[in-house]
Design a protein around this motif. Structure first.
Motif, PDB file in Angstrom:
ATOM      1  N   ARG A   8     -12.339 -44.660 -24.027  1.00  0.00           N
ATOM      2  CA  ARG A   8     -13.514 -44.111 -23.269  1.00  0.00           C
ATOM      3  C   ARG A   8     -13.310 -42.717 -22.689  1.00  0.00           C
ATOM      4  NH1 ARG A   8     -16.801 -43.696 -25.452  1.00  0.00           N
ATOM      5  NH2 ARG A   8     -18.210 -43.031 -23.521  1.00  0.00           N
ATOM      6  N   ALA A   9     -11.820 -42.637 -22.311  1.00  0.00           N
ATOM      7  CA  ALA A   9     -11.465 -41.282 -21.681  1.00  0.00           C
ATOM      8  C   ALA A   9     -11.428 -40.157 -22.512  1.00  0.00           C
ATOM      9  CB  ALA A   9     -10.010 -41.399 -21.183  1.00  0.00           C
ATOM     10  N   TRP A  10     -11.104 -40.510 -23.995  1.00  0.00           N
ATOM     11  CA  TRP A  10     -11.038 -39.549 -24.978  1.00  0.00           C
ATOM     12  C   TRP A  10     -12.555 -39.179 -25.200  1.00  0.00           C
ATOM     13  CZ3 TRP A  10      -8.342 -36.064 -27.249  1.00  0.00           C
ATOM     14  CH2 TRP A  10      -8.836 -35.397 -28.480  1.00  0.00           C
ATOM     15  N   GLY A  11     -13.558 -40.146 -25.367  1.00  0.00           N
ATOM     16  CA  GLY A  11     -14.811 -40.011 -25.603  1.00  0.00           C
ATOM     17  C   GLY A  11     -15.565 -39.156 -24.749  1.00  0.00           C
ATOM     18  N   PHE A  12     -15.199 -39.198 -23.462  1.00  0.00           N
ATOM     19  CA  PHE A  12     -15.723 -38.577 -22.295  1.00  0.00           C
ATOM     20  C   PHE A  12     -15.151 -37.248 -22.363  1.00  0.00           C
ATOM     21  CE2 PHE A  12     -15.471 -38.043 -17.386  1.00  0.00           C
ATOM     22  CZ  PHE A  12     -16.749 -37.461 -17.353  1.00  0.00           C
ATOM     23  N   TYR A  13     -13.883 -36.992 -22.839  1.00  0.00           N
ATOM     24  CA  TYR A  13     -13.519 -35.501 -23.103  1.00  0.00           C
ATOM     25  C   TYR A  13     -14.062 -34.813 -24.191  1.00  0.00           C
ATOM     26  CZ  TYR A  13     -10.437 -31.741 -24.271  1.00  0.00           C
ATOM     27  OH  TYR A  13      -9.802 -30.456 -24.323  1.00  0.00           O
ATOM     28  N   THR A  14     -14.397 -35.600 -25.400  1.00  0.00           N
ATOM     29  CA  THR A  14     -15.044 -34.793 -26.501  1.00  0.00           C
ATOM     30  C   THR A  14     -16.475 -34.476 -26.272  1.00  0.00           C
ATOM     31  OG1 THR A  14     -15.265 -37.031 -27.514  1.00  0.00           O
ATOM     32  CG2 THR A  14     -13.429 -35.708 -28.097  1.00  0.00           C
ATOM     33  N   ASP A  15     -17.229 -35.388 -25.400  1.00  0.00           N
ATOM     34  CA  ASP A  15     -18.487 -35.216 -25.011  1.00  0.00           C
ATOM     35  C   ASP A  15     -18.794 -33.933 -24.036  1.00  0.00           C
ATOM     36  OD1 ASP A  15     -19.115 -37.350 -26.541  1.00  0.00           O
ATOM     37  OD2 ASP A  15     -19.382 -38.654 -24.745  1.00  0.00           O
ATOM     38  N   GLU A  36      -9.050 -34.127 -16.479  1.00  0.00           N
ATOM     39  CA  GLU A  36      -8.130 -34.580 -15.476  1.00  0.00           C
ATOM     40  C   GLU A  36      -8.143 -35.884 -15.594  1.00  0.00           C
ATOM     41  OE1 GLU A  36      -9.611 -33.453 -11.539  1.00  0.00           O
ATOM     42  OE2 GLU A  36      -9.026 -31.421 -11.692  1.00  0.00           O
ATOM     43  N   TYR A  37      -9.165 -36.705 -16.042  1.00  0.00           N
ATOM     44  CA  TYR A  37      -9.180 -38.074 -16.412  1.00  0.00           C
ATOM     45  C   TYR A  37      -8.130 -38.581 -17.313  1.00  0.00           C
ATOM     46  CZ  TYR A  37     -11.050 -42.869 -16.871  1.00  0.00           C
ATOM     47  OH  TYR A  37     -11.160 -44.301 -16.873  1.00  0.00           O
ATOM     48  N   LEU A  38      -8.358 -37.861 -18.496  1.00  0.00           N
ATOM     49  CA  LEU A  38      -7.438 -38.065 -19.567  1.00  0.00           C
ATOM     50  C   LEU A  38      -6.043 -37.621 -19.321  1.00  0.00           C
ATOM     51  CD1 LEU A  38      -7.401 -39.052 -22.586  1.00  0.00           C
ATOM     52  CD2 LEU A  38      -7.720 -36.475 -23.236  1.00  0.00           C
ATOM     53  N   GLN A  39      -5.908 -36.694 -18.943  1.00  0.00           N
ATOM     54  CA  GLN A  39      -4.341 -36.345 -18.306  1.00  0.00           C
ATOM     55  C   GLN A  39      -3.843 -37.465 -17.411  1.00  0.00           C
ATOM     56  OE1 GLN A  39      -4.107 -32.457 -16.571  1.00  0.00           O
ATOM     57  NE2 GLN A  39      -1.872 -32.843 -16.212  1.00  0.00           N
ATOM     58  N   ARG A  40      -4.498 -37.686 -16.600  1.00  0.00           N
ATOM     59  CA  ARG A  40      -4.016 -38.858 -15.546  1.00  0.00           C
ATOM     60  C   ARG A  40      -3.577 -40.044 -16.336  1.00  0.00           C
ATOM     61  NH1 ARG A  40      -2.419 -36.877 -10.388  1.00  0.00           N
ATOM     62  NH2 ARG A  40      -3.671 -35.158  -9.746  1.00  0.00           N
ATOM     63  N   ILE A  41      -4.337 -40.517 -17.222  1.00  0.00           N
ATOM     64  CA  ILE A  41      -3.927 -41.579 -17.885  1.00  0.00           C
ATOM     65  C   ILE A  41      -2.687 -41.460 -18.687  1.00  0.00           C
ATOM     66  CG2 ILE A  41      -4.823 -42.995 -19.804  1.00  0.00           C
ATOM     67  CD1 ILE A  41      -7.612 -42.630 -18.759  1.00  0.00           C
ATOM     68  N   LEU A  42      -2.573 -40.416 -19.384  1.00  0.00           N
ATOM     69  CA  LEU A  42      -1.453 -40.140 -20.280  1.00  0.00           C
ATOM     70  C   LEU A  42      -0.303 -39.743 -19.371  1.00  0.00           C
ATOM     71  CD1 LEU A  42      -3.041 -37.911 -23.156  1.00  0.00           C
ATOM     72  CD2 LEU A  42      -2.458 -40.402 -23.235  1.00  0.00           C
ATOM     73  N   GLN A  43      -0.360 -39.327 -18.508  1.00  0.00           N
ATOM     74  CA  GLN A  43       0.456 -38.865 -17.515  1.00  0.00           C
ATOM     75  C   GLN A  43       1.199 -40.071 -16.834  1.00  0.00           C
ATOM     76  OE1 GLN A  43      -0.163 -35.553 -14.918  1.00  0.00           O
ATOM     77  NE2 GLN A  43       1.099 -36.530 -13.057  1.00  0.00           N
ATOM     78  N   LYS A  44       0.187 -40.906 -16.359  1.00  0.00           N
ATOM     79  CA  LYS A  44       0.628 -42.305 -15.927  1.00  0.00           C
ATOM     80  C   LYS A  44       1.598 -43.015 -16.940  1.00  0.00           C
ATOM     81  CE  LYS A  44       0.531 -45.626 -12.552  1.00  0.00           C
ATOM     82  NZ  LYS A  44       1.104 -45.225 -11.262  1.00  0.00           N
ATOM     83  N   ARG A  45       1.169 -43.117 -18.154  1.00  0.00           N
ATOM     84  CA  ARG A  45       1.942 -43.781 -19.119  1.00  0.00           C
ATOM     85  C   ARG A  45       3.279 -43.384 -19.237  1.00  0.00           C
ATOM     86  NH1 ARG A  45      -2.506 -46.565 -23.386  1.00  0.00           N
ATOM     87  NH2 ARG A  45      -4.155 -46.888 -21.743  1.00  0.00           N
ATOM     88  N   PHE A  46       3.189 -42.184 -19.553  1.00  0.00           N
ATOM     89  CA  PHE A  46       4.631 -41.504 -19.759  1.00  0.00           C
ATOM     90  C   PHE A  46       5.602 -41.538 -18.420  1.00  0.00           C
ATOM     91  CE2 PHE A  46       2.925 -38.756 -23.060  1.00  0.00           C
ATOM     92  CZ  PHE A  46       3.964 -39.112 -24.143  1.00  0.00           C
ATOM     93  N   GLY A  47       4.912 -41.527 -17.120  1.00  0.00           N
ATOM     94  CA  GLY A  47       5.806 -41.840 -16.084  1.00  0.00           C
ATOM     95  C   GLY A  47       6.305 -40.385 -15.820  1.00  0.00           C
ATOM     96  N   PRO A  48       6.869 -40.263 -14.600  1.00  0.00           N
ATOM     97  CA  PRO A  48       7.605 -38.895 -14.245  1.00  0.00           C
ATOM     98  C   PRO A  48       8.904 -38.662 -14.783  1.00  0.00           C
ATOM     99  CG  PRO A  48       8.074 -40.539 -12.203  1.00  0.00           C
ATOM    100  CD  PRO A  48       7.098 -41.171 -13.468  1.00  0.00           C
TER     101      PRO A  48
END
Length: 233
Positions: free
Chosen positions: A129-136, A155-167
């Motif tokens: 849904r984050a990707w769908g929200f971005y493309t919309d 920002e929503y999509l970036q935060r999800i991916l950023q969280k998954r990679f970690g710092p």
């Protein structure tokens, strides 16, 4: 033998401050539930005077967490497999910056859900849904098309991916991330005339700088840490 235990305490037996607290809590929950139902109703209802007048407030409340759609009941349902992939740039202790390979985030979600009889709603829908929200809210040139909602979706999509990679990743600090979508059409059934292209198409987004503060996005759907595995390009 008759029990000597008295009846359970009732609201009337509470002290005045206790009754006020209970009444306030019930009132707050009721108002919150009515507000949520009202906002969702205005979002999914046909366009009308009320929804047009309060469109900004409704959209700010609904997106991105409570977005609604009717794709399940559409006459032409989705006929593509979309996998969201991401990679990171890692700054090593010596200062060198190294890019990882593309990591199939959607594949990780699917692996975590497979054979799980009750997979979580987050595992199934967060990244999709984050990707769908971005493309919309962005065109094919990655330009915003929905004013303030476009920035929220990015920002929503970036935060999800950023969280998954970690710092930190692969012995260094993650400084930038990049996302792309790998879209593969689902082949048509054999009884339908004509052929369907099955080659995978990629939509590659620009690099995003990682915030210095810890990401506040949702928790990853799986505990597996991306290790920079390469996918087909």
């Amino acid at each position: 033998m008759q029990s000597t235990q008295g009846p359970p305490p009732r609201v009337a037996a509470l002290s005045l401050p206790g009754r006020i607290a209970v009444a306030a809590t019930v009132g707050a929950v009721t108002v919150g539930a009515l507000l949520h139902l009202g906002m969702v109703f205005l979002h999914v209802a046909p366009s009308n005077t009320l929804s047009k007048e309060h469109a900004t407030a409704v959209n700010d409340y609904i997106y991105p967490e409570f977005e609604q759609n009717w794709k399940l009941f559409a006459p032409d349902p989705l006929q593509q497999n979309v996998h969201i992939q991401a990679r990171a740039e890692v700054r090593k202790p010596g200062g060198a910056v190294v890019a990882t390979g593309w990591v199939d985030m959607t594949g990780m979600d699917i692996s975590a859900m497979r054979h799980d009889p009750i997979p979580s709603h987050t595992q199934q829908n967060e990244l999709r849904r984050a990707w769908g929200f971005y493309t919309d809210t962005h065109d094919q040139q990655e330009q915003p098309t929905a004013s303030n909602r476009s920035e929220i979706s990015r920002e929503y999509l970036q935060r999800i991916l950023q969280k998954r990679f970690g710092p930190r990743l692969n012995g260094g600090d993650v400084v930038r991330i990049q996302a792309r979508a790998a879209t593969t059409p689902v082949p048509q059934p054999s009884w339908i005339a004509g052929s369907t292209a099955t080659s995978t198409q990629y939509r590659v987004l620009p690099w995003w700088n990682v915030d210095s503060a810890p990401a506040s996005g949702s928790a990853p759907a799986t505990s597996t840490t991306p290790s920079g595995q390469e996918t087909a390009s």
